[in-house]
Design an enzyme around this catalytic site. Structure first.
Site, PDB file in Angstrom:
ATOM      1  CB  THR A 181      -0.884   0.044   1.267  1.00  0.00           C
ATOM      2  OG1 THR A 181      -0.015   0.153   2.402  1.00  0.00           O
ATOM      3  CG2 THR A 181      -1.736  -1.202   1.400  1.00  0.00           C
ATOM      4  CD  GLU A 326      -5.191  -2.889   1.873  1.00  0.00           C
ATOM      5  OE1 GLU A 326      -5.496  -2.323   0.800  1.00  0.00           O
ATOM      6  OE2 GLU A 326      -4.717  -2.272   2.841  1.00  0.00           O
ATOM      7  CE  LYS A 433     -15.050  10.774  13.799  1.00  0.00           C
ATOM      8  NZ  LYS A 433     -13.680  10.336  13.580  1.00  0.00           N
ATOM      9  CD1 TRP A 438     -19.274  12.146  12.684  1.00  0.00           C
ATOM     10  CD2 TRP A 438     -19.158  10.389  11.292  1.00  0.00           C
ATOM     11  NE1 TRP A 438     -18.769  11.087  13.386  1.00  0.00           N
ATOM     12  CE2 TRP A 438     -18.682  10.004  12.562  1.00  0.00           C
ATOM     13  CE3 TRP A 438     -19.175   9.443  10.259  1.00  0.00           C
ATOM     14  CZ2 TRP A 438     -18.228   8.715  12.826  1.00  0.00           C
ATOM     15  CZ3 TRP A 438     -18.729   8.166  10.503  1.00  0.00           C
ATOM     16  CH2 TRP A 438     -18.258   7.798  11.781  1.00  0.00           C
TER      17      TRP A 438
END
Ligand code: ADP
Length: 540
Positions: A181, A326, A433, A438
């Site tokens: 990654t 992944e 936040k 949110w």
């Protein structure tokens, strides 16, 4: 039924015989150099003999530090087919990270494009496991010096080698390729793909619901072969006979436009920023891109405005897709359900799409409880399936931060509808936040990028005394365009709730990008914290 192992060597044999006439064109800056899949097969055999000659046995790792080109394709096929493991090195990583991944994977050989010799030479003193370097293309190799490391020319070590190879019957669960990654936080983490997972993933890539590859298609593979295996396009091309157009190092908008005009691809794949730049270029420099019918955009959220611009101005359909290193990486593809077209289809096409058979997805709440797939409940997305990694390499077992009882925790936050459409609102670490609520940074970005003066907009959460966190909008204006913070705030009001409007605005030259071309939000946050951004504050 017969138990036939699903091996890369089978993809190679199939592609180089049944689709032997299919072509790989590699851009040279002026035009393209061409080779056929039949010749790719012969070269792969020669490379495998050459690597055996260098002592590569068992599952030893062969790194590639290369652009997208025919030689990289040959390495993609030869290295796993001979039983060794291909490790695609991301040439845009910071040197320390490049050193880390090459040493962590214990690469024995590195195949390098001659244009990247300076990069390799810079890190070579720190590469502890490398014994051989194979240089593709001529060039000065005098800087590639290290005790115990031999340097070879690709053409020379392949010359005179047999053009067939007795590919070993390895276990389909053996590792075929490694990819790390890009390590936005901490060191990159390695994912080992097996022959079986690559084979199954390639079949999915070919399916009509996904990229729909077939011999009639010509694929411009812009997504780098070091970024999540170029989304599986190289292997899927050999499997399906789809032709390949490889841009090599010519990834700026002007050469890409020229490549499309001359090489006439029908399909392409890249992250949004590449297509944002290309759009600005095409608008200013009319170019015949009429061959291009579909482009898959993924890697980060694709702004709806970009999809509309291509559809309306160039008759090119953008297909939005989501995935992760992944996940090999294909996780979902946004095609409208059967029978839905015209304006109604857009609502489906804006989403990250539906998972294919083979990927299961669920949304979980903060304490790991399963949440309903009702298109409303927001939670972290978890996935599992045969081309999704069960753990990172070199770790003793699945890291509980990343895996949840056989599911991969994606770190992405969003909703799922009953008929499987996934909408991501953010990466968990990028959600803003504000008070108890949110705010989706992606929603604000998409809304801003729909303004005609805005080229790119990157929104991050920054500390705020009253609300804990508030959005900071960093905006890149189109060349020659003008818009100030008040204008953009007014514009946003038509698209998002007032309480979500950013108070902090910064007009910048370019959004910093990660090694795979995504907005580097970590860098934007630290630029803000370090005071290097000029910020206009508007209190609404
Ligand atoms: P890295 O993690 O190194 O950036 P990946 O390409 O594996 O590299 O990143 C996967 C992540 O990219 C996903 O978890 C998701 O956050 C983001 N991503 C990929 N495609 C999309 C998309 N279509 N929309 C939103 N986010 C996306």
């Amino acid at each position: 039924m017969m138990k036939t192992p699903l091996l890369i060597s089978r993809i190679l044999q199939h592609g180089s015989t049944v689709h032997g006439d299919s072509e790989v064109a590699t851009w040279t800056g002026e035009g393209a150099r061409r080779t056929s899949y039949a010749e790719v097969g012969r070269q792969a055999a020669r490379l495998a003999h050459a690597l055996r000659g260098l002592g590569v046995t068992g599952d030893e790792r062969v790194g590639t530090l290369m652009w997208n080109n025919a030689e990289h394709l040959i390495a993609y096929l030869a290295v796993p087919s001979m039983g060794a493991v291909l490790h695609t090195l991301n040439l845009r990583l910071f040197p320390e990270q490049l050193i880390y991944i090459a040493n962590h994977a214990e690469d024995r050989v590195v195949i390098v494009d001659s244009t990247l010799i300076p990069l390799l030479a810079g890190v070579l003193p720190h590469l502890s496991t490398i014994r051989h370097i194979v240089v593709v293309g001529g060039g000065d190799t005098s800087k590639l010096v290290k005790d115990g490391v031999e340097v070879h020319a690709w053409d020379e070590i392949l010359q005179g080698r047999p053009d067939t190879f007795d590919w070993p019957e390895v276990d389909e669960d053996d590792a075929a390729a490694l990819c790390y990654t890009s390590g936005t936080t901490g060191n990159p983490k390695g994912v080992a793909y097996s022959h079986r997972s690559i084979y199954l993933h390639s079949m999915e890539v070919c399916m009509a619901e996904s990229f729909g590859l077939g011999p009639q298609m010509r694929n411009l593979v812009i997504v780098p072969m070091f970024h999540a295996m170029a989304w599986g396009l190289p292997y899927a091309a050999l499997m399906s006979g789809a032709q390949l157009v490889m841009p090599d190092r010519f990834l700026q908008a002007a050469p890409l436009a020229r490549m499309i005009e001359v090489e006439k691809p029908s399909f392409a794949g890249a992250v949004p920023t590449i297509f944002t730049d290309l759009l600005a270029y095409l608008d200013a420099n009319p170019t015949d891109v009429s061959s291009l019918q579909e482009v898959v955009i993924g890697g980060s959220a694709c702004p709806p405005a970009l999809m509309h611009a291509y559809a309306e101005r160039y008759d090119i359909q953008v297909i939005h897709a989501w995935g992760m290193t992944e996940m090999s990486p294909l996780g979902s593809i946004a095609r409208a359900p059967f029978g839905v077209d015209g304006p109604e289809a857009w609502a489906y096409r804006y989403t990250q799409g539906r998972v294919p058979a083979g990927v299961e997805a669920r949304i979980v709440g903060p304490t790991g409880e399963a949440m309903p797939s009702d298109g409303k409940a927001v939670g972290e997305l978890e996935v599992r399936g045969p081309w999704i990694t069960a753990q990172y390499i070199g770790e003793d077992g699945p890291d509980p931060d990343k895996f949840d009882n056989g599911w991969l925790r994606t770190g992405d936050v969003g909703t799922l509808t009953p008929n499987g459409y996934l909408t991501l609102t953010d990466r968990a670490k990028d959600v803003i936040k504000s008070g108890g609520e949110w705010i989706s940074s992606v929603d604000l970005e998409n809304a801003l990028m729909a303004h005609p003066a805005v080229l790119e907009a990157c929104v991050v959460g920054v500390p705020d005394d009253k609300w804990g966190e508030r959005p900071l909008a960093t905006v890149v204006l189109k060349e020659g365009a003008a818009a100030d913070a008040e204008t953009l705030r007014e514009f946003l009001l038509t698209k998002v709730a007032r309480w979500q409007l950013p108070e902090r605005w910064s007009f910048i030259e370019a959004v910093p990008k990660t090694s795979v071309g995504k907005f580097d939000k970590k860098r934007v946050r630290s630029d803000y914290a370090g005071g290097s951004l000029e910020v206009v504050q508007i209190n609404g």
